[in-house]
Design an enzyme around this catalytic site. Structure first.
Site, short mmCIF file in Angstrom:
data_model
loop_
_atom_site.label_atom_id
_atom_site.label_comp_id
_atom_site.label_asym_id
_atom_site.label_seq_id
_atom_site.Cartn_x
_atom_site.Cartn_y
_atom_site.Cartn_z
N THR A 129 0.84 -1.20 0.00
CA THR A 129 0.00 0.00 0.00
C THR A 129 0.88 1.24 0.00
O THR A 129 1.89 1.27 0.71
CB THR A 129 -0.96 0.04 1.21
OG1 THR A 129 -1.53 1.37 1.30
CG2 THR A 129 -0.28 -0.27 2.53
N ASP A 131 0.06 3.87 1.35
CA ASP A 131 -0.27 4.65 2.56
C ASP A 131 0.73 4.46 3.71
O ASP A 131 0.79 5.29 4.61
CB ASP A 131 -1.66 4.27 3.08
CG ASP A 131 -2.76 4.51 2.05
OD1 ASP A 131 -2.53 5.31 1.12
OD2 ASP A 131 -3.83 3.89 2.17
N ASP A 133 0.51 2.53 6.18
CA ASP A 133 -0.23 2.60 7.44
C ASP A 133 -0.37 1.26 8.14
O ASP A 133 -1.27 1.09 8.97
CB ASP A 133 -1.61 3.23 7.19
CG ASP A 133 -2.44 2.43 6.18
OD1 ASP A 133 -1.87 1.54 5.51
OD2 ASP A 133 -3.64 2.70 6.08
N ARG A 175 -5.23 7.77 2.98
CA ARG A 175 -6.46 7.38 3.69
C ARG A 175 -6.51 8.13 5.01
O ARG A 175 -6.72 9.33 4.99
CB ARG A 175 -6.52 5.85 3.89
CG ARG A 175 -7.93 5.35 4.07
CD ARG A 175 -7.97 3.85 4.22
NE ARG A 175 -7.56 3.16 3.03
CZ ARG A 175 -8.39 2.81 2.04
NH1 ARG A 175 -9.66 3.10 2.13
NH2 ARG A 175 -7.94 2.17 1.00
O1 F6P Z 1 -5.11 2.67 0.16
C1 F6P Z 1 -4.57 3.24 -0.98
C2 F6P Z 1 -5.40 4.42 -1.44
O2 F6P Z 1 -4.78 4.96 -2.60
C3 F6P Z 1 -5.65 5.50 -0.40
O3 F6P Z 1 -4.56 6.36 -0.24
C4 F6P Z 1 -6.87 6.17 -0.96
O4 F6P Z 1 -7.63 6.78 0.07
C5 F6P Z 1 -7.64 5.02 -1.57
O5 F6P Z 1 -6.71 3.99 -1.81
C6 F6P Z 1 -8.33 5.37 -2.85
O6 F6P Z 1 -9.06 4.26 -3.27
P1 F6P Z 1 -9.72 4.06 -4.70
O7 F6P Z 1 -8.62 3.71 -5.66
O8 F6P Z 1 -10.69 2.98 -4.51
O9 F6P Z 1 -10.33 5.39 -5.07
#
Ligand code: F6P
Length: 326
Positions: A129, A131, A133, A175
């Site tokens: 990820t 993030d 996190d 996130r």
């Molecule tokens: O978890 C990775 C991430 O890119 C986050 O930083 C973000 O909030 C989310 O996924 C966005 O998700 P999607 O691609 O479903 O819009």
């Protein structure tokens, strides 16, 4: 010594640069150790529908440098239901897959944890990820590349911000975590970062303005972590327009471009080490653990720890940014 003769591999949730390098390393390490490997497409969704293909070493050739994930990814609602998980389990039995390696973030590992408990099934997770996190690992696969992408984008925005004497609020992903915003701000020489981790402690915008962050500068860049707690870049910019109308404010939301691109050397190496460690973990009879890295050493982190704990930011970095941006 694990008896698994065939392992399945999937990527799930948001993609991250380096996932392909991890798929490659898992596949090759499994084959090296005499196991068969099956690639499962579109995460848990493909596990339920049976989108599964046997992988040989050539299937993962020429992918270490590619962003995204060869196996595709999805966020799967059916896997959140007991019926969906039962279908997935039946498919694993049908395919002769005796252990799973899953690559993804918090949601992926949460699903893995529930499934592993429900069916007493061996799963090893890899933290994939942008993030960063996940608790128990210093870094996650994709984080370094995303950080570099943010840095390059902010460098470009800096040019136009300076020409126009503007104040930019740049929203980055994460996130509910501020790792990308805080370290992105340090790396790009931004004036400040507004992050969720400290949102409840003080009004970061007010503090920034009060400290005269723009005193000797003609342009300013502030990185804002996406999150309800920060209000995002648009929320912050609205406040500035109302409360400090003298500033010429602009907003940039970097969005999904942060998730793409060729993985950095750091991410390729991390993903390769972790992919090999995942197979080693299975051979070592480990199950229901995430592979982490701490002080450059591979560690096993139980799923329960990796997903349940909030990973703290290093507070020293707040000071690093404050001092370096005066
Ligand atoms: O978890 C990775 C991430 O890119 C986050 O930083 C973000 O909030 C989310 O996924 C966005 O998700 P999607 O691609 O479903 O819009």
């Amino acid at each position: 010594m694990s008896t698994a003769k065939c392992v399945g591999i999937l990527t799930s949730g948001g993609d991250a640069p380096g996932m392909n390098a991890a798929i490659r390393a898992v596949t090759r390490s499994a084959i090296y150790n005499g196991m068969a490997v099956k690639g499962i497409y579109r995460g848990y969704k493909g596990l339920i529908t049976g989108e599964i293909q046997e992988f040989k070493t050539q299937n993962v050739s020429n992918i270490i440098q590619r962003g995204g994930t060869l196996l595709k990814t999805a966020r799967c609602m059916e896997f959140k239901t007991p019926e969906g998980r039962k279908q997935a389990y039946n498919k694993l039995v049908e395919e002769g897959i005796e252990a799973l390696i899953v690559i993804g973030g918090d949601g992926t590992l949460t699903g893995a944890r529930i499934f592993a408990q429900e069916f007493n099934y061996p799963i090893v997770g890899l933290p994939g990820t942008i993030d960063n996190d996940l608790f128990g690992t210093d870094v996650t696969i994709g984080y370094d590349t995303a950080l570099n992408t943010i840095m390059e984008c902010v460098d470009k925005i800096r040019d136009t911000a300076t020409s126009h004497d503007r104040l930019f609020f740049i929203e980055v992903m994460g996130r509910d975590a501020g790792f990308l915003a805080l370290n992105g701000a340090i790396a790009s020489g931004a004036e400040a970062a507004i992050i969720p981790e400290t949102s409840l402690e003080n009004d970061q915008l007010e503090e920034m303005i009060k400290n005269g962050f723009r005193k000797s500068k003609n342009s300013s860049i502030v990185l804002v972590a996406e999150s309800e707690l920060t209000g995002g870049a648009i929320g912050i910019a609205e406040r500035v327009k109302n409360e400090f109308p003298l500033f010429d404010v602009r907003v940039t939301i970097l969005g999904h471009l942060q998730r793409g691109g060729s993985p950095s050397a750091q991410d390729r190496i991390l993903a390769t080490r972790m992919g090999i460690a995942a197979i080693d973990a299975l051979l070592d009879d480990q199950r229901n653990v995430m592979i982490g890295i701490q002080n450059d050493q591979i560690v096993y982190v139980p799923f329960s720890k990796a997903i349940k704990n909030d990973k703290p930011i290093n507070r020293e970095l707040l000071n690093t940014l404050r001092v370096s941006s005066i």
